[in-house]
Design a protein around this motif. Structure first.
Motif, PDB file in Angstrom:
ATOM      1  N   LEU A 169       0.766  -1.446   0.002  1.00 43.75           N
ATOM      2  CA  LEU A 169       0.147   0.324   0.424  1.00 43.75           C
ATOM      3  C   LEU A 169       0.954   1.101  -0.185  1.00 43.75           C
ATOM      4  N   GLU A 170       1.931   1.277   0.501  1.00 40.31           N
ATOM      5  CA  GLU A 170       2.848   2.303   0.929  1.00 40.31           C
ATOM      6  C   GLU A 170       2.967   2.654   0.190  1.00 40.31           C
ATOM      7  N   ASN A 171       3.488   1.587  -0.991  1.00 39.53           N
ATOM      8  CA  ASN A 171       4.156   1.713  -2.510  1.00 39.53           C
ATOM      9  C   ASN A 171       3.699   2.067  -3.511  1.00 39.53           C
ATOM     10  N   LEU A 172       1.962   2.039  -3.139  1.00 41.83           N
ATOM     11  CA  LEU A 172       1.485   1.902  -4.510  1.00 41.83           C
ATOM     12  C   LEU A 172       0.989   3.155  -3.921  1.00 41.83           C
ATOM     13  N   MET A 173       0.808   3.974  -3.397  1.00 42.08           N
ATOM     14  CA  MET A 173       0.358   5.420  -2.542  1.00 42.08           C
ATOM     15  C   MET A 173       1.295   6.350  -3.780  1.00 42.08           C
ATOM     16  N   LEU A 174       2.533   5.902  -3.881  1.00 42.81           N
ATOM     17  CA  LEU A 174       3.412   6.667  -3.787  1.00 42.81           C
ATOM     18  C   LEU A 174       3.829   6.920  -5.736  1.00 42.81           C
ATOM     19  N   PRO A 178       0.533   8.250 -13.305  1.00 44.22           N
ATOM     20  CA  PRO A 178      -1.062   7.688 -13.754  1.00 44.22           C
ATOM     21  C   PRO A 178      -1.560   6.948 -14.148  1.00 44.22           C
ATOM     22  N   ASP A 179      -0.736   5.652 -13.551  1.00 46.43           N
ATOM     23  CA  ASP A 179      -1.634   4.309 -13.622  1.00 46.43           C
ATOM     24  C   ASP A 179      -3.180   4.526 -13.329  1.00 46.43           C
ATOM     25  N   GLU A 180      -3.537   4.444 -13.855  1.00 47.71           N
ATOM     26  CA  GLU A 180      -5.145   4.601 -13.642  1.00 47.71           C
ATOM     27  C   GLU A 180      -5.358   2.893 -12.419  1.00 47.71           C
ATOM     28  N   ARG A 181      -5.090   1.479 -13.359  1.00 50.21           N
ATOM     29  CA  ARG A 181      -5.142   0.260 -12.232  1.00 50.21           C
ATOM     30  C   ARG A 181      -4.485   0.409 -10.792  1.00 50.21           C
ATOM     31  N   GLN A 182      -3.884   1.280 -10.426  1.00 51.62           N
ATOM     32  CA  GLN A 182      -2.655   1.289  -9.056  1.00 51.62           C
ATOM     33  C   GLN A 182      -3.907   1.716  -7.675  1.00 51.62           C
ATOM     34  N   PRO A 183      -4.756   2.840  -8.201  1.00 48.91           N
ATOM     35  CA  PRO A 183      -5.940   3.349  -7.610  1.00 48.91           C
ATOM     36  C   PRO A 183      -7.051   2.099  -6.951  1.00 48.91           C
ATOM     37  N   GLU A 184      -6.808   1.268  -7.764  1.00 46.93           N
ATOM     38  CA  GLU A 184      -7.529   0.062  -7.497  1.00 46.93           C
ATOM     39  C   GLU A 184      -7.208  -0.700  -7.137  1.00 46.93           C
ATOM     40  N   GLU A 185      -6.224  -1.264  -7.636  1.00 49.29           N
ATOM     41  CA  GLU A 185      -5.414  -1.837  -5.781  1.00 49.29           C
ATOM     42  C   GLU A 185      -5.010  -1.673  -5.188  1.00 49.29           C
ATOM     43  N   SER A 220      -5.082   2.377   6.328  1.00 54.21           N
ATOM     44  CA  SER A 220      -5.326   2.093   5.909  1.00 54.21           C
ATOM     45  C   SER A 220      -6.977   2.992   5.056  1.00 54.21           C
ATOM     46  N   TYR A 221      -7.192   3.678   6.482  1.00 56.21           N
ATOM     47  CA  TYR A 221      -8.201   4.677   5.762  1.00 56.21           C
ATOM     48  C   TYR A 221      -7.430   6.432   5.083  1.00 56.21           C
ATOM     49  N   GLU A 222      -6.990   6.695   5.091  1.00 54.53           N
ATOM     50  CA  GLU A 222      -6.262   7.310   5.087  1.00 54.53           C
ATOM     51  C   GLU A 222      -5.828   7.533   3.355  1.00 54.53           C
ATOM     52  N   CYS A 223      -5.380   6.415   3.055  1.00 52.30           N
ATOM     53  CA  CYS A 223      -4.816   6.582   2.083  1.00 52.30           C
ATOM     54  C   CYS A 223      -6.068   5.861   1.367  1.00 52.30           C
ATOM     55  N   LEU A 224      -7.664   5.257   1.643  1.00 51.55           N
ATOM     56  CA  LEU A 224      -8.538   5.155   0.996  1.00 51.55           C
ATOM     57  C   LEU A 224      -9.065   6.640   0.758  1.00 51.55           C
ATOM     58  N   GLY A 225      -9.343   7.246   2.187  1.00 53.84           N
ATOM     59  CA  GLY A 225      -9.433   8.286   2.124  1.00 53.84           C
ATOM     60  C   GLY A 225      -8.522   9.189   0.445  1.00 53.84           C
TER      61      GLY A 225
END
Length: 243
Positions: A169-174, A178-185, A220-225
């Motif tokens: 999750l930490e790596n995905l948030m970085l 512009p990859d739209e698949r990464q927010p979904e993951e 996790s909630y912070e990332c979702l927000g």
């Protein structure tokens, strides 16, 4: 495959000793040439035919970098080339097959279960001690999750799996743009962590697990927000502010 400097023949790794395999091409001799006392031949330097994707270009006369674990410069069994994304410098230092690195990290992790810093083996280069970056770090963190699921899925509390998912999750948030698949993951990983945390909090197994659960839940909630905020900004840009 690497070329012997005595017989000028490209041979597989088993034809060289480990010491010879790591030497430069103009110094390396195969086992047969060593046994027959064949001397190194003066040959013209060449540019390797297989180049690897890395942050260091391969110049004329230099060999393609090899994996510092298996010492091979060819792709691994899955077809992936050697990679590097840490602070190692030089034409060959720090390059590794991701599969070799994951196997090494798993062995180190499982042999040091009482070490509170054991997760670092999945995050830091053992050579330069700096954190891995970019897609290299993300791909390795995914293998971290696979390793934890393979070894700890049967345990009643999935704290090791959750910690590995937090790394993903930490790596995905970085890498949200512009990859739209990464927010979904990232949303899938965050929601899966929250499901595990809810089960953990209901059991109230120990102070350690409960306290850790609140930390992982908060992140996790912070990332979702953060993801929802970015999606809302996109909607406003496309359709204007919602009244």
């Amino acid at each position: 495959m690497k070329e012997c400097a005595a017989c000028n023949t490209e041979l597989s790794q088993d034809k060289f000793s480990k010491k010879q395999w790591k030497l430069k091409q103009h110094e390396r001799r195969c086992k047969d040439c060593i046994d027959n006392n064949n001397e190194v031949q003066l040959i013209k330097k060449h540019t390797p035919t297989s180049l690897v994707k890395s942050n260091t270009a391969v110049n004329d006369g230099e060999e393609a970098p090899s994996c510092y674990i298996c010492l091979d410069d060819e792709p691994d069994a899955s077809g992936c080339e050697v990679r590097r994304d840490c602070s190692c410098r030089g034409p060959t230092a720090g390059f590794v097959h991701l599969s070799c690195l994951a196997k090494y990290a798993e062995e180190k992790f499982m042999s040091n279960l009482n070490d509170r810093y054991r997760d670092n083996v999945w995050k830091h280069c053992p050579t330069c001690k700096h954190e891995y970056q970019n897609n290299f770090a993300l791909d390795l963190s995914r293998l971290f999750v696979s390793c934890m699921k393979r070894n700890f899925m049967t345990q009643p509390f999935n704290i090791n799996i959750i910690r590995a998912q937090i790394t993903v999750l930490e790596n995905l948030m970085l890498k949200i743009n512009p990859d739209e698949r990464q927010p979904e993951e990232a949303k899938q990983v965050a929601n899966d962590i929250l499901r595990k945390v809810r089960r953990m909090k209901l059991k109230e197994h120990s102070y350690y697990y409960t306290n850790s659960a609140y930390v992982y839940e908060s992140y996790s909630y912070e990332c979702l927000g953060h993801i929802c905020q970015k999606e809302a900004v996109k909607v406003c840009i496309m359709y204007g502010p919602m009244i």
